[in-house]
Design a protein around this motif. Sequence first.
Motif, PDB file in Angstrom:
ATOM      1  N   GLU A   1      12.666  -4.794  24.098  1.00  0.00           N
ATOM      2  CA  GLU A   1      11.818  -3.917  24.911  1.00  0.00           C
ATOM      3  C   GLU A   1      12.704  -3.215  25.940  1.00  0.00           C
ATOM      4  O   GLU A   1      12.736  -3.566  27.113  1.00  0.00           O
TER       5      GLU A   1
ATOM      6  N   THR B   1      15.678  -9.649  20.643  1.00  0.00           N
ATOM      7  CA  THR B   1      15.802 -10.440  21.877  1.00  0.00           C
ATOM      8  C   THR B   1      17.220 -10.969  22.067  1.00  0.00           C
ATOM      9  O   THR B   1      17.827 -11.495  21.142  1.00  0.00           O
TER      10      THR B   1
ATOM     11  N   THR C   1      16.602  -8.203  27.193  1.00  0.00           N
ATOM     12  CA  THR C   1      15.906  -7.211  26.374  1.00  0.00           C
ATOM     13  C   THR C   1      14.421  -7.061  26.719  1.00  0.00           C
ATOM     14  O   THR C   1      13.720  -6.283  26.093  1.00  0.00           O
ATOM     15  N   ASN C   2      13.940  -7.827  27.700  1.00  0.00           N
ATOM     16  CA  ASN C   2      12.568  -7.620  28.180  1.00  0.00           C
ATOM     17  C   ASN C   2      12.520  -7.934  29.676  1.00  0.00           C
ATOM     18  O   ASN C   2      13.497  -7.719  30.378  1.00  0.00           O
TER      19      ASN C   2
ATOM     20  N   GLU D   1      12.965  -6.805  34.930  1.00  0.00           N
ATOM     21  CA  GLU D   1      13.252  -6.041  33.716  1.00  0.00           C
ATOM     22  C   GLU D   1      14.768  -5.894  33.532  1.00  0.00           C
ATOM     23  O   GLU D   1      15.492  -5.567  34.473  1.00  0.00           O
TER      24      GLU D   1
END
Length: 226
Positions: A144, A166, A186-187, A213
């Motif tokens: 993400e 991830t 990644t998130n 984040e």
Amino acid sequence: MRKLNPVLIILSMLVILTLASNAGADNSSDSDDHGHSKSSSRKLKPLLTAIDYHTRMIYIFNYKKDALVTVNPVMLDDWPGDIPLQHTVVSADGKTLYVTSDNTASHPAYLITLEIERINWKRGTARLEVENVTPFDVPDTPAELPFVEATNSAQAVPAWLMAGGTQIHGPTTLPFSNYLYFTSWTNDKIRVWDRAKEEFAKVDPIQIPGYTEQTHGIVFNKSGSL
């Protein structure tokens, strides 16, 4: 000229020596500024660990002996497979090694707990046991990440910066506790592992909008909060 009483001189010297001795004892306190026992630092083992992202080997260093052991984890019983490794951290007592791996189409991102049974520094060998294999997610979980584009045509954005799945980074131990923290770059999650129970802590995951984040590691303040 008045003569000094030799008994008083001896007593005065004893008092001075006693005060100096007590002062020295206070300066060599068994506690640090936070009230933690200094004996804890004596338990630290001179070990460092690392992974090779390309060969997928695990390295264990002894910086006092200037010695290195290389471990091929695929050869270990119960190792989940030929997976891309990301980070590693060793416990202060040198008995437990934690390794994270990246998410792939066939495997989730893992936290793998290894027990260090024995190390022979002269021979360069180590015996490790897989204690626990815990998934962070499910296979093929996409990253993400925000959209990133090059600011000019002279330098493109490297493909390796754009993770596909991830990735778990920044293993950090909260001092004098059983908690181990990871950042999911990644998130927006900070993952919290309870080392005593070998499971995710009740507060896991930590998500703070606007702050967690794409984080890559954490630093604690004196109170132990993030």
